[in-house]
Design a protein around this motif. Structure first.
Motif, short mmCIF file in Angstrom:
data_model
loop_
_atom_site.label_atom_id
_atom_site.label_comp_id
_atom_site.label_asym_id
_atom_site.label_seq_id
_atom_site.Cartn_x
_atom_site.Cartn_y
_atom_site.Cartn_z
N UNK A 18 0.86 -1.18 0.00
CA UNK A 18 0.00 0.00 0.00
C UNK A 18 0.90 1.23 0.00
N UNK A 19 0.75 2.09 -0.99
CA UNK A 19 1.57 3.30 -1.08
C UNK A 19 0.69 4.52 -1.27
N UNK A 20 0.59 5.36 -0.25
CA UNK A 20 -0.18 6.60 -0.38
C UNK A 20 0.55 7.56 -1.31
N UNK A 23 -0.31 6.33 -4.66
CA UNK A 23 -1.73 6.07 -4.84
C UNK A 23 -2.04 4.68 -5.34
N UNK A 24 -1.34 3.67 -4.78
CA UNK A 24 -1.53 2.29 -5.25
C UNK A 24 -1.76 1.35 -4.09
N UNK A 25 -2.61 0.37 -4.36
CA UNK A 25 -2.81 -0.76 -3.46
C UNK A 25 -2.61 -2.01 -4.30
N UNK A 26 -1.74 -2.91 -3.84
CA UNK A 26 -1.50 -4.17 -4.54
C UNK A 26 -1.94 -5.31 -3.63
N UNK A 27 -2.44 -6.37 -4.24
CA UNK A 27 -2.84 -7.50 -3.43
C UNK A 27 -3.34 -8.66 -4.25
N UNK A 28 -3.96 -9.59 -3.54
CA UNK A 28 -4.54 -10.76 -4.18
C UNK A 28 -5.94 -10.98 -3.63
N UNK A 29 -6.77 -11.56 -4.47
CA UNK A 29 -8.14 -11.86 -4.08
C UNK A 29 -8.45 -13.29 -4.52
N UNK A 30 -9.09 -14.04 -3.64
CA UNK A 30 -9.50 -15.40 -3.96
C UNK A 30 -10.99 -15.53 -3.72
N UNK A 70 -14.99 1.54 -1.45
CA UNK A 70 -15.57 1.76 -0.13
C UNK A 70 -14.53 1.74 0.99
N UNK A 71 -13.52 0.88 0.87
CA UNK A 71 -12.60 0.64 1.98
C UNK A 71 -11.16 1.06 1.75
N UNK A 72 -10.80 1.63 0.60
CA UNK A 72 -9.39 1.84 0.28
C UNK A 72 -8.61 2.61 1.34
#
Length: 89
Positions: A18-20, A23-30, A70-72
């Motif tokens: 997460x980098x303010x 302006x990026x959020x990286x991740x994974x979703x399953x 909604x949650x970023x």
């Protein structure tokens, strides 16, 4: 008349970076047996969601985008989150 239940799947999100500043959020979703990596760019009023691989992307992209909008600001690197998708995976 019996009320018909919509199918549901719980999607699990893990934020890996997460980098303010950028302006990026990286991740994974399953969800179900699917797993994707995502990059959420939210800088200077522009929102962009990149989900890879393409296999099954249409199933998760809109729901993940709504979750991130909604949650970023509350998401943290290393955090685990979940939301419900109105579909069976």
């Amino acid at each position: 008349m019996a009320k018909r239940q919509l199918p549901e799947t719980t999607a699990h999100v893990r934020v890996t970076h997460h980098s303010w500043q950028f302006g990026k959020v990286l991740g994974e979703v399953t969800a179900g047996e699917f797993c994707w990596e995502f990059q959420w760019c939210c800088r200077e009023g522009q929102l962009e969601l990149i989900v890879e691989p393409a296999l099954g992307r249409a199933l998760i992209q809109d729901a993940l985008g709504r979750f991130l909008k909604q949650w970023d600001y509350q998401l943290e690197a290393g955090g685990d989150y979940e939301f419900t998708v109105r579909a069976k995976f």
